[in-house]
Scaffold this active site. Sequence first.
Site, PDB file in Angstrom:
ATOM      1  N   ILE A  54       7.604   7.933   5.060  1.00  0.00           N
ATOM      2  CA  ILE A  54       8.960   7.453   5.347  1.00  0.00           C
ATOM      3  C   ILE A  54       9.957   8.610   5.232  1.00  0.00           C
TER       4      ILE A  54
ATOM      5  N   ASN B 117       6.023  17.428  -4.146  1.00  0.00           N
ATOM      6  CA  ASN B 117       4.959  18.173  -4.831  1.00  0.00           C
ATOM      7  C   ASN B 117       3.672  18.158  -4.016  1.00  0.00           C
TER       8      ASN B 117
ATOM      9  N   ASP C 238       8.156  19.063  -8.583  1.00  0.00           N
ATOM     10  CA  ASP C 238       7.813  17.729  -9.081  1.00  0.00           C
ATOM     11  C   ASP C 238       9.083  17.115  -9.674  1.00  0.00           C
TER      12      ASP C 238
ATOM     13  N   PHE D 141      12.514   9.108  -2.500  1.00  0.00           N
ATOM     14  CA  PHE D 141      11.245   8.523  -2.032  1.00  0.00           C
ATOM     15  C   PHE D 141      10.078   8.857  -2.951  1.00  0.00           C
TER      16      PHE D 141
ATOM     17  N   SER E 182      10.988  -2.026  -3.092  1.00  0.00           N
ATOM     18  CA  SER E 182       9.989  -2.695  -2.265  1.00  0.00           C
ATOM     19  C   SER E 182      10.156  -4.201  -2.365  1.00  0.00           C
TER      20      SER E 182
ATOM     21  N   TYR F 290       2.102  -0.940  -9.885  1.00  0.00           N
ATOM     22  CA  TYR F 290       2.973  -0.301  -8.891  1.00  0.00           C
ATOM     23  C   TYR F 290       4.258  -1.113  -8.735  1.00  0.00           C
TER      24      TYR F 290
ATOM     25  N   LYS G 206       8.529  -0.390  -9.641  1.00  0.00           N
ATOM     26  CA  LYS G 206       9.714  -0.599  -8.791  1.00  0.00           C
ATOM     27  C   LYS G 206      10.710  -1.512  -9.501  1.00  0.00           C
TER      28      LYS G 206
ATOM     29  N   ASN H  56      -5.535   1.489   2.759  1.00  0.00           N
ATOM     30  CA  ASN H  56      -5.399   0.192   2.091  1.00  0.00           C
ATOM     31  C   ASN H  56      -4.601  -0.774   2.954  1.00  0.00           C
TER      32      ASN H  56
ATOM     33  N   ARG I 197       3.569 -11.090   7.322  1.00  0.00           N
ATOM     34  CA  ARG I 197       4.431 -10.049   6.751  1.00  0.00           C
ATOM     35  C   ARG I 197       5.535  -9.681   7.733  1.00  0.00           C
TER      36      ARG I 197
ATOM     37  N   ARG J   9      -7.668 -11.070  -0.498  1.00  0.00           N
ATOM     38  CA  ARG J   9      -7.534  -9.912  -1.387  1.00  0.00           C
ATOM     39  C   ARG J   9      -6.713 -10.356  -2.606  1.00  0.00           C
TER      40      ARG J   9
ATOM     41  N   ASP K 251      -2.548 -10.928  -3.094  1.00  0.00           N
ATOM     42  CA  ASP K 251      -1.795 -11.125  -1.842  1.00  0.00           C
ATOM     43  C   ASP K 251      -1.090 -12.483  -1.831  1.00  0.00           C
TER      44      ASP K 251
HETATM   45  P1  NAD Z   1       4.216   8.773   0.781  1.00  0.00           P
HETATM   46  O1  NAD Z   1       3.146   8.858  -0.252  1.00  0.00           O
HETATM   47  O2  NAD Z   1       3.865   9.109   2.176  1.00  0.00           O
HETATM   48  O3  NAD Z   1       5.470   9.658   0.343  1.00  0.00           O
HETATM   49  C1  NAD Z   1       5.813   9.885  -1.001  1.00  0.00           C
HETATM   50  C2  NAD Z   1       5.994  11.389  -1.174  1.00  0.00           C
HETATM   51  O4  NAD Z   1       6.374  11.640  -2.535  1.00  0.00           O
HETATM   52  C3  NAD Z   1       4.710  12.178  -0.904  1.00  0.00           C
HETATM   53  O5  NAD Z   1       4.997  13.243  -0.027  1.00  0.00           O
HETATM   54  C4  NAD Z   1       4.307  12.694  -2.283  1.00  0.00           C
HETATM   55  O6  NAD Z   1       3.653  13.940  -2.204  1.00  0.00           O
HETATM   56  C5  NAD Z   1       5.644  12.771  -2.987  1.00  0.00           C
HETATM   57  N1  NAD Z   1       5.568  12.646  -4.450  1.00  0.00           N
HETATM   58  C6  NAD Z   1       4.894  11.734  -5.183  1.00  0.00           C
HETATM   59  N2  NAD Z   1       5.106  11.948  -6.488  1.00  0.00           N
HETATM   60  C7  NAD Z   1       5.921  13.025  -6.594  1.00  0.00           C
HETATM   61  C8  NAD Z   1       6.487  13.725  -7.685  1.00  0.00           C
HETATM   62  N3  NAD Z   1       6.226  13.387  -8.958  1.00  0.00           N
HETATM   63  N4  NAD Z   1       7.302  14.774  -7.437  1.00  0.00           N
HETATM   64  C9  NAD Z   1       7.574  15.150  -6.157  1.00  0.00           C
HETATM   65  N5  NAD Z   1       7.046  14.527  -5.078  1.00  0.00           N
HETATM   66  C10 NAD Z   1       6.234  13.463  -5.299  1.00  0.00           C
HETATM   67  O7  NAD Z   1       4.814   7.289   0.705  1.00  0.00           O
HETATM   68  P2  NAD Z   1       5.833   6.555   1.681  1.00  0.00           P
HETATM   69  O8  NAD Z   1       5.104   5.458   2.361  1.00  0.00           O
HETATM   70  O9  NAD Z   1       6.600   7.531   2.468  1.00  0.00           O
HETATM   71  O10 NAD Z   1       6.770   5.859   0.603  1.00  0.00           O
HETATM   72  C11 NAD Z   1       7.961   6.462   0.136  1.00  0.00           C
HETATM   73  C12 NAD Z   1       8.556   5.599  -0.972  1.00  0.00           C
HETATM   74  O11 NAD Z   1       8.766   4.273  -0.456  1.00  0.00           O
HETATM   75  C13 NAD Z   1       7.659   5.447  -2.189  1.00  0.00           C
HETATM   76  O12 NAD Z   1       8.465   5.451  -3.334  1.00  0.00           O
HETATM   77  C14 NAD Z   1       7.029   4.098  -1.975  1.00  0.00           C
HETATM   78  O13 NAD Z   1       6.660   3.491  -3.194  1.00  0.00           O
HETATM   79  C15 NAD Z   1       8.153   3.326  -1.312  1.00  0.00           C
HETATM   80  N6  NAD Z   1       7.681   2.187  -0.513  1.00  0.00           N
HETATM   81  C16 NAD Z   1       6.733   2.393   0.456  1.00  0.00           C
HETATM   82  C17 NAD Z   1       6.260   1.298   1.186  1.00  0.00           C
HETATM   83  C18 NAD Z   1       5.193   1.484   2.230  1.00  0.00           C
HETATM   84  O14 NAD Z   1       4.560   0.489   2.605  1.00  0.00           O
HETATM   85  N7  NAD Z   1       4.955   2.680   2.749  1.00  0.00           N
HETATM   86  C19 NAD Z   1       6.763   0.002   0.939  1.00  0.00           C
HETATM   87  C20 NAD Z   1       7.743  -0.153  -0.039  1.00  0.00           C
HETATM   88  C21 NAD Z   1       8.201   0.959  -0.766  1.00  0.00           C
HETATM   89  N1  UFG Z   2      -4.807  -6.954   5.384  1.00  0.00           N
HETATM   90  C1  UFG Z   2      -6.037  -7.276   5.931  1.00  0.00           C
HETATM   91  N2  UFG Z   2      -6.976  -6.285   6.014  1.00  0.00           N
HETATM   92  C2  UFG Z   2      -6.746  -5.013   5.581  1.00  0.00           C
HETATM   93  C3  UFG Z   2      -5.477  -4.697   5.034  1.00  0.00           C
HETATM   94  C4  UFG Z   2      -4.530  -5.695   4.939  1.00  0.00           C
HETATM   95  O1  UFG Z   2      -6.280  -8.405   6.323  1.00  0.00           O
HETATM   96  O2  UFG Z   2      -7.666  -4.165   5.677  1.00  0.00           O
HETATM   97  C5  UFG Z   2      -3.761  -8.001   5.325  1.00  0.00           C
HETATM   98  C6  UFG Z   2      -3.288  -8.314   3.924  1.00  0.00           C
HETATM   99  O3  UFG Z   2      -4.104  -9.286   3.329  1.00  0.00           O
HETATM  100  C7  UFG Z   2      -1.852  -8.783   4.203  1.00  0.00           C
HETATM  101  C8  UFG Z   2      -1.431  -7.962   5.413  1.00  0.00           C
HETATM  102  O4  UFG Z   2      -2.634  -7.523   6.015  1.00  0.00           O
HETATM  103  O5  UFG Z   2      -1.866 -10.143   4.586  1.00  0.00           O
HETATM  104  C9  UFG Z   2      -0.578  -6.745   5.058  1.00  0.00           C
HETATM  105  O6  UFG Z   2      -1.266  -5.983   4.069  1.00  0.00           O
HETATM  106  P1  UFG Z   2      -0.797  -4.494   3.687  1.00  0.00           P
HETATM  107  O7  UFG Z   2      -1.760  -3.983   2.673  1.00  0.00           O
HETATM  108  O8  UFG Z   2      -0.598  -3.700   4.908  1.00  0.00           O
HETATM  109  O9  UFG Z   2       0.639  -4.731   3.056  1.00  0.00           O
HETATM  110  P2  UFG Z   2       1.089  -5.628   1.817  1.00  0.00           P
HETATM  111  O10 UFG Z   2       2.065  -6.625   2.327  1.00  0.00           O
HETATM  112  O11 UFG Z   2      -0.041  -6.148   1.039  1.00  0.00           O
HETATM  113  O12 UFG Z   2       1.739  -4.544   0.855  1.00  0.00           O
HETATM  114  C10 UFG Z   2       2.747  -3.660   1.317  1.00  0.00           C
HETATM  115  C11 UFG Z   2       2.668  -2.328   0.588  1.00  0.00           C
HETATM  116  C12 UFG Z   2       3.004  -2.503  -0.862  1.00  0.00           C
HETATM  117  C13 UFG Z   2       4.300  -3.200  -1.015  1.00  0.00           C
HETATM  118  C14 UFG Z   2       4.274  -4.514  -0.265  1.00  0.00           C
HETATM  119  C15 UFG Z   2       5.595  -5.205  -0.309  1.00  0.00           C
HETATM  120  O13 UFG Z   2       1.366  -1.796   0.684  1.00  0.00           O
HETATM  121  O14 UFG Z   2       3.127  -1.230  -1.426  1.00  0.00           O
HETATM  122  O15 UFG Z   2       3.970  -4.257   1.108  1.00  0.00           O
HETATM  123  O16 UFG Z   2       6.592  -4.328   0.108  1.00  0.00           O
HETATM  124  F1  UFG Z   2       4.535  -3.449  -2.317  1.00  0.00           F
END
Ligand code: NAD
Ligand code: UFG
Length: 337
Positions: free
Chosen positions: A12, A32, A58, A80, A124, A149, A153, A198, A231, A292, A295
């Site tokens: 992101i 980092n 970091d 982030f 999140s 996790y 948040k 995942n 979702r 899972r 969920d």
């Molecule tokens: P990402 O893992 O791609 O990006 C996170 C970045 O933070 C990575 O580049 C990682 O190297 C860096 N990082 C981690 N720990 C660090 C530290 N201690 N110091 C410096 N850098 C560090 O993840 P993303 O999907 O881009 O998510 C960004 C943020 O959004 C995260 O906080 C995540 O929890 C949150 N979020 C993501 C999702 C999603 O589905 N992707 C949903 C809800 C919230």
């Molecule tokens: N799913 C499958 N097969 C897979 C993976 C996912 O059927 O291999 C299903 C899940 O059961 C769910 C949907 O697809 O119904 C979405 O699953 P994701 O794992 O893609 O996303 P989640 O909604 O479970 O979780 C995501 C992020 C979490 C965050 C949450 C709410 O991974 O970090 O959204 O913001 F906390």
Amino acid sequence: MAILITGGCGYIGSHTCIEMLDAGYDIVVIDNYYNSNPEALKRVKELSGKDFPFYECDIRDADGLRRVFSAHKIDAVIHFAGLKAVGESVAQPLTYFDNNVSGTVVLCGVMAEMGCKRMIFSSSATVYGTGNPSPLKEDMPTGAVTNPYGRTKFMIEGILSDLCTSDPEWSVVLLRYFNPIGAHESGRIGEDPNGIPNNLMPYISQVAIGKLQQLSVFGDDYNTPDGTGVRDYIHVVDLAKGHVCAVDYAIKHTGVEAINLGTGVGYSVLDLVNAFRTVSGVEVPYRIAPRRPGDVDTCYSDPAKAARLLGWKAEKNVEDMCRDSWRWQSQNPQGYK
Ligand code: NAD
Ligand code: UFG
């Protein structure tokens, strides 16, 4: 005026760097590289045609952060940096509390010391937990989370709220993301998960490209129209634009606001598989597997507050999300490697 982006090399973060640069902001990025590759920022520079400072740092390293804040006039932080793998957080809770919670406390401490009191935080939809019906609204109760996790948040939201209570100069926007998918429409940057994904969309795209054999659909007996989980998928570029609006907002206001970033529309697992097949022309073989643990059946946002406070609304549809995910995956079968 510069905006510090922590974790700006990640999925992101890299998309947000582009939108911030396009909006005319100067940015400084730290990461980092725990879950990212330097190639992502190289491509951000190519796509935006702009250069910006980067520090391998970091967020738990207070001295490293002080050096960054001393070298630049930072007006706000988009935060982030964090770990995000739900299963890993169950196995290693202390790692998650240290990195996400302690890291944020260290970052805020240095920000306060350096007189920078504006933060946009990546929260999140997971904070809404299991007890609330969709559409999820910001004033619903939070905290009934199902894993460490999610707890990080929820805890960080509380810490940042307490900080705003203690000092009225702070301005914090807690952005509650729903399910970010998709990629930049150039196909040059996107999500590059380590190992077996995942999350649903990276899994679908890796099945489509032939890296994985078959998608497991986790449960077809949920209380949803086709029985599979529903979702609120949101295009990562829309999400990134939401951060530009949140920075604009944080500069003009003080106090804390939690704001959903979602589309307000729910799609099932099978809806997403079908949309992906339609836009890519590629079959995604799947089998129905057990549910899972942890969920919920349905999770989608009420996005009205983001429209009201930020003037932001998601613009891209589910076909755009699938098309852009597929372009990224097919042009970069090995991710950034
Ligand atoms: P990402 O893992 O791609 O990006 C996170 C970045 O933070 C990575 O580049 C990682 O190297 C860096 N990082 C981690 N720990 C660090 C530290 N201690 N110091 C410096 N850098 C560090 O993840 P993303 O999907 O881009 O998510 C960004 C943020 O959004 C995260 O906080 C995540 O929890 C949150 N979020 C993501 C999702 C999603 O589905 N992707 C949903 C809800 C919230
Ligand atoms: N799913 C499958 N097969 C897979 C993976 C996912 O059927 O291999 C299903 C899940 O059961 C769910 C949907 O697809 O119904 C979405 O699953 P994701 O794992 O893609 O996303 P989640 O909604 O479970 O979780 C995501 C992020 C979490 C965050 C949450 C709410 O991974 O970090 O959204 O913001 F906390």
